[in-house]
Design a protein around this motif. Structure first.
Motif, PDB file in Angstrom:
ATOM      1  N   ASP A  60      42.605  52.859  33.120  1.00 38.42           N
ATOM      2  CA  ASP A  60      42.654  54.299  32.883  1.00 38.42           C
ATOM      3  C   ASP A  60      41.374  54.865  33.487  1.00 38.42           C
ATOM      4  O   ASP A  60      40.285  54.740  32.921  1.00 38.42           O
ATOM      5  CB  ASP A  60      42.734  54.576  31.382  1.00 38.42           C
ATOM      6  N   ALA A  61      41.493  55.495  34.653  1.00 39.07           N
ATOM      7  CA  ALA A  61      40.330  55.844  35.452  1.00 39.07           C
ATOM      8  C   ALA A  61      39.536  57.006  34.873  1.00 39.07           C
ATOM      9  O   ALA A  61      40.118  58.022  34.471  1.00 39.07           O
ATOM     10  CB  ALA A  61      40.763  56.182  36.878  1.00 39.07           C
ATOM     11  N   VAL A  62      38.214  56.883  34.870  1.00 41.52           N
ATOM     12  CA  VAL A  62      37.343  58.017  34.577  1.00 41.52           C
ATOM     13  C   VAL A  62      37.509  59.068  35.664  1.00 41.52           C
ATOM     14  O   VAL A  62      37.666  60.255  35.394  1.00 41.52           O
ATOM     15  CB  VAL A  62      35.870  57.563  34.499  1.00 41.52           C
ATOM     16  N   ASP A  63      37.484  58.615  36.906  1.00 41.92           N
ATOM     17  CA  ASP A  63      37.623  59.478  38.076  1.00 41.92           C
ATOM     18  C   ASP A  63      38.648  58.827  38.989  1.00 41.92           C
ATOM     19  O   ASP A  63      38.408  57.756  39.543  1.00 41.92           O
ATOM     20  CB  ASP A  63      36.276  59.624  38.784  1.00 41.92           C
ATOM     21  N   ALA A  64      39.813  59.455  39.115  1.00 38.63           N
ATOM     22  CA  ALA A  64      40.931  58.838  39.845  1.00 38.63           C
ATOM     23  C   ALA A  64      40.584  58.534  41.293  1.00 38.63           C
ATOM     24  O   ALA A  64      41.062  57.539  41.858  1.00 38.63           O
ATOM     25  CB  ALA A  64      42.147  59.764  39.786  1.00 38.63           C
ATOM     26  N   LYS A  65      39.764  59.363  41.908  1.00 40.47           N
ATOM     27  CA  LYS A  65      39.400  59.157  43.310  1.00 40.47           C
ATOM     28  C   LYS A  65      38.321  58.083  43.453  1.00 40.47           C
ATOM     29  O   LYS A  65      38.381  57.220  44.323  1.00 40.47           O
ATOM     30  CB  LYS A  65      38.923  60.481  43.913  1.00 40.47           C
ATOM     31  N   ALA A  66      37.316  58.134  42.567  1.00 41.21           N
ATOM     32  CA  ALA A  66      36.178  57.219  42.661  1.00 41.21           C
ATOM     33  C   ALA A  66      36.560  55.762  42.409  1.00 41.21           C
ATOM     34  O   ALA A  66      35.856  54.847  42.842  1.00 41.21           O
ATOM     35  CB  ALA A  66      35.084  57.651  41.689  1.00 41.21           C
ATOM     36  N   ILE A  67      37.670  55.530  41.711  1.00 40.73           N
ATOM     37  CA  ILE A  67      38.076  54.169  41.375  1.00 40.73           C
ATOM     38  C   ILE A  67      38.794  53.479  42.529  1.00 40.73           C
ATOM     39  O   ILE A  67      38.990  52.262  42.514  1.00 40.73           O
ATOM     40  CB  ILE A  67      38.987  54.179  40.114  1.00 40.73           C
ATOM     41  N   ALA A  68      39.171  54.221  43.574  1.00 38.39           N
ATOM     42  CA  ALA A  68      40.038  53.683  44.632  1.00 38.39           C
ATOM     43  C   ALA A  68      39.466  52.435  45.294  1.00 38.39           C
ATOM     44  O   ALA A  68      40.183  51.446  45.530  1.00 38.39           O
ATOM     45  CB  ALA A  68      40.314  54.754  45.687  1.00 38.39           C
ATOM     46  N   GLY A  69      38.173  52.438  45.612  1.00 39.17           N
ATOM     47  CA  GLY A  69      37.567  51.280  46.261  1.00 39.17           C
ATOM     48  C   GLY A  69      37.605  50.047  45.388  1.00 39.17           C
ATOM     49  O   GLY A  69      37.843  48.929  45.881  1.00 39.17           O
ATOM     50  N   SER A  70      37.400  50.224  44.099  1.00 39.18           N
ATOM     51  CA  SER A  70      37.429  49.092  43.172  1.00 39.18           C
ATOM     52  C   SER A  70      38.844  48.555  42.996  1.00 39.18           C
ATOM     53  O   SER A  70      39.048  47.354  42.833  1.00 39.18           O
ATOM     54  CB  SER A  70      36.849  49.511  41.823  1.00 39.18           C
ATOM     55  N   VAL A  71      39.827  49.461  43.016  1.00 38.96           N
ATOM     56  CA  VAL A  71      41.223  49.018  42.963  1.00 38.96           C
ATOM     57  C   VAL A  71      41.530  48.118  44.156  1.00 38.96           C
ATOM     58  O   VAL A  71      42.166  47.071  44.020  1.00 38.96           O
ATOM     59  CB  VAL A  71      42.182  50.226  42.934  1.00 38.96           C
ATOM     60  N   LYS A  72      41.047  48.503  45.334  1.00 42.70           N
ATOM     61  CA  LYS A  72      41.274  47.689  46.534  1.00 42.70           C
ATOM     62  C   LYS A  72      40.598  46.323  46.408  1.00 42.70           C
ATOM     63  O   LYS A  72      41.165  45.291  46.809  1.00 42.70           O
ATOM     64  CB  LYS A  72      40.765  48.406  47.771  1.00 42.70           C
ATOM     65  N   LYS A  73      39.388  46.295  45.836  1.00 44.43           N
ATOM     66  CA  LYS A  73      38.707  45.005  45.646  1.00 44.43           C
ATOM     67  C   LYS A  73      39.514  44.079  44.741  1.00 44.43           C
ATOM     68  O   LYS A  73      39.606  42.878  44.992  1.00 44.43           O
ATOM     69  CB  LYS A  73      37.318  45.243  45.053  1.00 44.43           C
ATOM     70  N   ALA A  74      40.076  44.650  43.681  1.00 44.09           N
ATOM     71  CA  ALA A  74      40.907  43.839  42.786  1.00 44.09           C
ATOM     72  C   ALA A  74      42.135  43.316  43.513  1.00 44.09           C
ATOM     73  O   ALA A  74      42.484  42.132  43.395  1.00 44.09           O
ATOM     74  CB  ALA A  74      41.314  44.668  41.560  1.00 44.09           C
ATOM     75  N   LYS A  75      42.777  44.192  44.270  1.00 43.35           N
ATOM     76  CA  LYS A  75      43.955  43.778  45.028  1.00 43.35           C
ATOM     77  C   LYS A  75      43.600  42.684  46.034  1.00 43.35           C
ATOM     78  O   LYS A  75      44.345  41.718  46.214  1.00 43.35           O
ATOM     79  CB  LYS A  75      44.558  44.981  45.751  1.00 43.35           C
ATOM     80  N   ASP A  76      42.450  42.838  46.707  1.00 42.15           N
ATOM     81  CA  ASP A  76      42.011  41.834  47.675  1.00 42.15           C
ATOM     82  C   ASP A  76      41.747  40.488  47.005  1.00 42.15           C
ATOM     83  O   ASP A  76      41.846  39.437  47.643  1.00 42.15           O
ATOM     84  CB  ASP A  76      40.751  42.307  48.403  1.00 42.15           C
ATOM     85  N   ALA A  77      41.421  40.528  45.709  1.00 39.56           N
ATOM     86  CA  ALA A  77      41.206  39.295  44.952  1.00 39.56           C
ATOM     87  C   ALA A  77      42.504  38.737  44.377  1.00 39.56           C
ATOM     88  O   ALA A  77      42.484  37.750  43.638  1.00 39.56           O
ATOM     89  CB  ALA A  77      40.210  39.556  43.819  1.00 39.56           C
ATOM     90  N   GLY A  78      43.626  39.379  44.720  1.00 38.32           N
ATOM     91  CA  GLY A  78      44.926  38.901  44.243  1.00 38.32           C
ATOM     92  C   GLY A  78      45.285  39.359  42.848  1.00 38.32           C
ATOM     93  O   GLY A  78      46.140  38.754  42.194  1.00 38.32           O
ATOM     94  N   ILE A  79      44.634  40.438  42.375  1.00 37.12           N
ATOM     95  CA  ILE A  79      44.872  40.927  41.014  1.00 37.12           C
ATOM     96  C   ILE A  79      45.678  42.223  41.069  1.00 37.12           C
ATOM     97  O   ILE A  79      45.191  43.239  41.571  1.00 37.12           O
ATOM     98  CB  ILE A  79      43.528  41.188  40.294  1.00 37.12           C
ATOM     99  N   PRO A  80      46.916  42.237  40.567  1.00 42.84           N
ATOM    100  CA  PRO A  80      47.689  43.490  40.513  1.00 42.84           C
ATOM    101  C   PRO A  80      47.004  44.503  39.596  1.00 42.84           C
ATOM    102  O   PRO A  80      46.356  44.132  38.616  1.00 42.84           O
ATOM    103  CB  PRO A  80      49.044  43.049  39.931  1.00 42.84           C
TER     104      PRO A  80
END
Length: 369
Positions: free
Chosen positions: A110-130
Motif C-alpha cells: 500500500d504505497a505512501v506515494d504511488a509514483k515514488a514506489i515505482a522503482g522499488s516495485v521494479k527491483k522486487a520484480k527483477d528479484a522474481g517477487i510478484p
C-alpha cells in the motif's frame, strides 16, 4: 465476479500490533531455498507494507485480516513479514529493499506515494517477487491490485451530501477538502464526488490536503471560513474521517453550533461517534475483510505460480502498467440511520465501544443499545 466474496466473514483484531519488520515464526530460508519467486508448498512468506499509522484501519483491520487470510489460504504454513512506512515514501522504498533481502515470495504494498514506489516495485520484480498493489494503485510493473471502487466512493459521498442539503443545495457554498495529491485514490474520490456535485452545488473553496492530515484539513477549513464567511458555508465534502474531525474542530472554533453536513470515509470509531452525536453527517463504510481476503488469495496464488483469473473482477490501468488484474470492492454510505446494520452487525465495533457515557442519549435516540 470473484469467488471469495461469499465466503469471507469479517474478523477484527482487538488491538493494534507493534510495527516491526518481523516474520511471525518464519525463517530466513524459503521452502524452495530461493529469494522470492514461486514457492513449492504453502510455506510462503508474504511481505506486507502499509503506508501509515495515523488512520486507524491499517493497524487495527488490514494487517490482522491479511495475516488471518494468509494463514487460511496456506493451511497455517504461510507467514507475513510486516513494516509500516509512517507516511515516509523514502522509508517505504527502503522497506522494499529489506523485503527483497528477507527473501519474501510475494509483496503486498500500500504505497505512501504511488509514483515514488515505482522503482522499488521494479527491483522486487527483477528479484522474481510478484507485487500486489493494495488499496492504492502503485505505479511500476505490479502483478495485481485490490482496493475499493474509489470513484464510486466519491459518488457515494457526493450523493449523501446532496441528500443532506436537499432543496437548499444552492443556497450557499460548499467547501471541498480532498485528500493528498500523492495518493491516486484521492484523485478518484474527487472525480467521483465532482461527477455528482457539479452543477448542483456552488463550490466556494476546494483544497488538496497534504498527507491527509487532520491538522492540515483544519487549516484548510479555517482558510475557507475566513474567505467565504461562516454564514455562507452550507456543507463540507471531506474525503475521509480523520480530516472530517479537523474540519469540525475548525467549524466549532469559528463559533458555529449548527454544524453543516460533513462527509467522511473509513468508518473510524471517532467518525462513527461524531455521526451518532450529529456532528458528522456520514462516512463511507468499507468492508476491509473482502479487500484483505482478495490480497491474501492473490498473494498466495502468485507466490505459488498459479493463475488468479478466478479471483479478479476488474481489469484496470495505471499510468505505467496496462491491464492490471484487479478486485474492486464497493463501499456503503453510513449515517445515523444504519450504524447498527453496518459496523455493529459486522462486528467492527461493539455498542459499548461506540456509546460512551457522553453518547448514551444519542445512541438511545437511534436505537443503538
Amino acid at each position: 465476479m470473484n469467488t471469495y466474496l461469499g465466503r469471507v466473514a469479517l474478523a477484527v483484531a482487538a488491538s493494534a500490533i507493534t510495527v516491526s519488520l518481523t516474520a511471525c515464526g518464519s525463517t530466513d530460508e524459503d521452502a524452495d531455498g530461493r529469494p522470492g519467486g514461486s514457492a513449492v508448498d504453502d510455506a510462503i512468506k508474504v511481505g506486507l507494507l502499509l503506508p501509515e499509522d495515523q488512520t486507524a484501519r491499517y493497524e487495527k483491520f488490514d494487517k490482522p485480516l491479511i495475516e488471518k487470510e494468509v494463514a487460511k489460504f496456506t493451511r497455517g504454513k504461510g507467514k507475513v513479514v510486516y513494516a509500516n512506512a509512517k507516511q515516509d515514501a523514502a522509508a517505504q522504498n527502503a522497506q522494499v529493499e529489506a523485503m527483497i533481502a528477507h527473501k519474501v515470495h510475494v509483496l503486498i504494498v500500500d504505497a505512501v506515494d504511488a509514483k515514488a514506489i515505482a522503482g522499488s516495485v521494479k527491483k522486487a520484480k527483477d528479484a522474481g517477487i510478484p507485487v500486489i498493489a493494495y488499496d492504492r494503485l502503485a505505479e511500476g510493473p505490479i502483478d495485481a491490485y485490490t482496493s475499493f471502487d474509489n470513484e464510486d466512493v466519491g459518488k457515494v459521498q457526493g450523493k449523501a451530501l446532496l441528500d443532506a442539503l436537499g432543496d437548499k443545495a444552492k443556497d450557499g457554498h460548499i467547501v471541498m477538502v480532498n485528500g493528498s495529491v500523492t495518493d491516486p485514490n484521492a484523485k478518484l474520490f474527487k472525480s467521483g464526488a465532482h461527477s455528482v456535485l457539479d452543477g448542483k452545488v456552488n463550490v466556494g473553496k476546494e483544497y488538496d490536503t497534504v498527507d491527509w492530515k487532520p491538522e492540515n484539513a483544519n487549516a484548510n477549513m479555517a482558510a475557507a471560513l475566513s474567505a467565504l464567511g461562516k454564514g455562507k458555508i452550507i456543507g463540507v465534502y471531506s474525503a475521509n474521517d480523520g480530516m472530517a474531525g479537523g474540519i469540525i474542530t475548525a467549524l466549532k472554533a469559528a463559533g458555529i453550533s449548527n454544524l453543516p453536513p460533513v462527509t467522511g470515509q473509513d468508518a473510524e470509531l471517532a467518525g462513527v461517534q461524531r455521526i451518532v452525536a450529529g456532528e458528522q453527517y456520514m462516512t463511507v463504510y468499507k468492508r476491509y475483510a473482502p479487500e484483505a481476503a482478495a490480497a491474501a488469495e492473490m498473494a498466495v496464488a502468485l507466490a505459488k505460480g498459479e493463475k488468479i483469473d478466478g479471483i479478479i473482477n476488474q481489469i484496470v490501468n495505471s499510468p505505467t502498467t496496462k491491464g492490471v488484474p484487479s478486485v474492486l470492492v464497493p463501499g456503503v454510505a453510513l449515517t445515523r440511520n444504519n450504524v447498527k446494520s453496518t459496523v455493529v452487525d459486522d462486528g467492527v465495533y461493539t455498542v459499548d465501544e461506540i456509546c460512551t457515557d457522553k453518547l448514551k442519549a444519542a445512541c438511545e435516540e437511534i436505537g443503538l443499545k
